[in-house]
Enzyme design. Structure first.
Site, short mmCIF file in Angstrom:
data_model
loop_
_atom_site.label_atom_id
_atom_site.label_comp_id
_atom_site.label_asym_id
_atom_site.label_seq_id
_atom_site.Cartn_x
_atom_site.Cartn_y
_atom_site.Cartn_z
N ALA A 42 32.81 35.01 63.34
CA ALA A 42 32.44 33.62 63.67
C ALA A 42 31.37 33.13 62.70
O ALA A 42 30.40 33.83 62.44
CB ALA A 42 31.89 33.56 65.09
N HIS B 113 18.08 25.65 61.59
CA HIS B 113 18.87 26.80 62.08
C HIS B 113 19.73 27.32 60.94
O HIS B 113 20.73 26.70 60.59
CB HIS B 113 19.76 26.39 63.26
N LYS C 244 14.17 33.97 69.21
CA LYS C 244 15.56 33.61 69.44
C LYS C 244 16.17 34.42 70.58
O LYS C 244 16.12 35.65 70.57
CB LYS C 244 16.35 33.87 68.15
N ASP D 82 23.30 25.83 61.12
CA ASP D 82 23.95 27.08 61.53
C ASP D 82 24.90 27.58 60.45
O ASP D 82 25.91 28.21 60.74
CB ASP D 82 24.69 26.93 62.87
N HIS E 1 20.60 30.55 72.05
CA HIS E 1 22.06 30.50 71.87
C HIS E 1 22.63 30.33 73.28
O HIS E 1 22.67 31.27 74.06
CB HIS E 1 22.58 31.78 71.21
N HIS F 233 22.36 24.51 68.24
CA HIS F 233 23.75 24.15 67.90
C HIS F 233 24.59 23.75 69.12
O HIS F 233 25.56 24.39 69.45
CB HIS F 233 24.45 25.25 67.10
N HIS G 241 21.38 30.96 58.79
CA HIS G 241 21.60 32.39 58.56
C HIS G 241 21.70 32.62 57.05
O HIS G 241 22.52 31.96 56.39
CB HIS G 241 22.90 32.85 59.20
N HIS H 152 29.92 34.65 55.82
CA HIS H 152 30.61 35.94 56.00
C HIS H 152 31.53 36.13 54.80
O HIS H 152 32.12 35.15 54.31
CB HIS H 152 31.48 35.93 57.26
#
Ligand code: DOR
Ligand code: ZN
Length: 350
Positions: free
Chosen positions: A270, A19, A106, A254, A143, A181, A21, A258
Site C-alpha cells: 500500500a 505527512h 504516531k 502521505d 492512522h 490522511h 514517508h 515502494h
C-alpha cells in the site's frame, strides 16, 4: 480573489508536507530531494523496520534525511521527526522527545498498514504515555482505521471514529490530535464538528481520485494505498474540506515509496508515491474545484498554525505548463513508479 481565479502563474508561501514517508538508506537519495525541492519542512513518519521508537533514533534518522537533502543542494530543508507509539513506549520518553524538538507521536493500530506490526494492540496500554503527551502538548498523529478483519475495508475509517477516536478523545480532552490522511465524509464531519484541538491532513491522491481508479481497465496497484480510495461522495467531501478555508484541514501527501516489484505483486504494498509532483497534484485538485486561491492557506498556513510552529517566509511559484513526469525513477537498487508518471500535468513549479 474571485472564485474564478485562473492565473497563468501564481506564488504562494513555501508549503510544508505534514505527512511523509521517505524510508532509509539509499532510497533517501531518490525521494528526499523531490520533497525538499518543494517543501520547507516535512513531517517524517516513523514506520521504518524496526520502527523509530526513541528520541535518539529519531535524531539520527533526521541527520540521515538532512544529509540526503543537503547532498542534492537542499541544505535548508527541515525534516520534522515523529516517534512510533507502541504498547510499551515509556511515558518519560515523551519528555525527552519534547525537549529534543520531536513534533508528534504516531499511532498505528497494530496491523493497520505498512510496518504497523509493532503498533498498538490495545489503547489502554498506552494511557500513561498519552497522559504525558497531553501534559506536555505533544500531538498524537492517528492512522484512523479499525483493524478487526470482520470490518469491511471501506468502512474501517468510519468505524475507527466511533469505536476508538471518540472514546480516546473523551479520556484525553486536551490531547492535540491529527487525524491523518482522512478519506471519508464521516471523518470530515467529525473533524469539522469536534470540540478541542483536532485537525486532519488530506493527501493529493484522495482529492484527485475515487476508488474506481484502482480498477479502471484492470487492477492498478499504483493507486492502492491505505486508507484505500473511497467512493466519489467521499472524494467530494474531502475537496470541500480542503478548499473550504477551515484551519482544521491541511496538506499531508502521505507520499509512500515502494519498489515497483513490490507494488506490482500478488500481494502489492500500500502506498502512492506523489512527492515528485506533490504541489502540482494539489494545484490540479484545487483548480478543478475552482479554488486555487485557497491552496496557500491549506498548503502553507494551517499546518504550522496547528503545530504551533512559525509559517515559512519564502515563496514558490507555480506556472501553467503542460509537462509529463517520468514513468519511473531509480530507487536504491531498483525502481519506483510515481503516481501520474507518464501523464500530462498542467501546473509546474518554477
Ligand atoms: O498507503 C500507505 N502507505 N498507508 C500507510 O499508512 C503507510 C504507507 C507506507 O508506509 O507505505
Ligand atoms: Zn502514511
Amino acid at each position: 480573489m474571485p472564485a474564478h481565479y485562473a492565473p497563468q502563474t501564481f506564488s504562494i508561501t513555501r508549503p510544508d508536507d505534514w505527512h511523509l514517508h521517505v524510508r532509509d538508506g539509499a532510497a533517501l537519495h531518490t525521494v528526499v530531494p523531490h520533497t525538499a525541492a518543494q517543501f520547507a519542512r516535512a513531517l517524517i513518519m516513523p514506520n521504518l523496520k524496526p520502527p523509530v521508537t526513541s528520541t535518539a533514533q529519531a535524531l539520527a534518522y533526521r541527520d540521515r534525511i538532512h544529509a540526503a537533502a543537503a547532498a542534492a543542494g537542499h541544505s535548508t530543508f527541515e525534516p520534522l521527526m515523529t516517534l512510533y507509539l507502541t504498547d510499551h513506549l515509556p511515558a518519560d520518553e515523551i519528555l525527552r522527545a519534547k525537549e529534543a524538538g520531536i513534533v508528534g507521536v504516531k499511532l498505528y493500530p497494530a496491523g493497520a498498514t505498512t510496518n504497523s506490526d509493532a503498533g498498538v494492540t490495545d489503547m489502554r496500554k498506552t494511557y500513561a504515555t498519552l497522559e504525558a503527551m497531553q501534559r506536555t502538548g505533544m500531538p498524537l498523529l492517528v492512522h484512523g482505521e479499525a483493524t478487526s478483519p470482520d470490518i469491511d475495508l471501506f468502512d474501517r475509517e468510519a468505524v475507527f471514529i466511533d469505536t476508538q477516536l471518540i472514546p480516546l478523545r473523551r479520556d484525553f480532552p486536551a490531547l492535540k490530535v491529527v487525524f491523518e490522511h482522512i478519506t471519508t465524509r464521516e471523518a470530515v464531519q467529525y473533524v469539522q464538528s469536534a470540540q478541542g484541538a483536532i485537525a486532519a491532513s488530506i493527501t493529493a491522491h484522495h482529492l484527485l481520485y475515487n476508488r474506481n481508479a484502482i480498477f479502471t481497465g484492470g487492477i492498478r496497484p499504483h493507486y492502492y494505498c491505505l486508507p484505500v480510495l473511497k467512493r466519489e461522495i467521499h472524494r467530494q467531501a474531502l475537496v470541500d474540506a480542503a478548499t473550504g478555508g477551515s484551519p482544521r484541514f491541511f496538506l499531508g501527501t502521505d507520499s509512500a515509496p515502494h519498489a515497483t516489484q513490490l507494488k506490482e505483486h500478488a500481494s502489492g504494498c500500500a502506498g502512492c508515491y506523489t512527492a515528485h509532483a506533490a504541489i502540482e497534484l494539489y494545484a490540479s485538485a484545487f483548480e478543478a474545484a475552482q479554488a486555487l486561491d485557497k491552496l496557500e492557506a491549506f498548503a502553507s498556513f494551517h499546518g504550522p498554525d496547528f503545530y504551533g510552529l512559525p509559517r515559512n517566509t519564502g515563496q514558490i511559484t507555480l506556472r501553467r505548463e503542460s509537462w509529463t513526469p517520468p514513468q519511473s525513477y531509480p530507487f536504491a537498487d531498483t525502481t519506483l513508479k510515481p503516481l501520474a508518471g507518464g501523464e500530462v500535468l498542467h501546473w509546474r513549479m518554477a
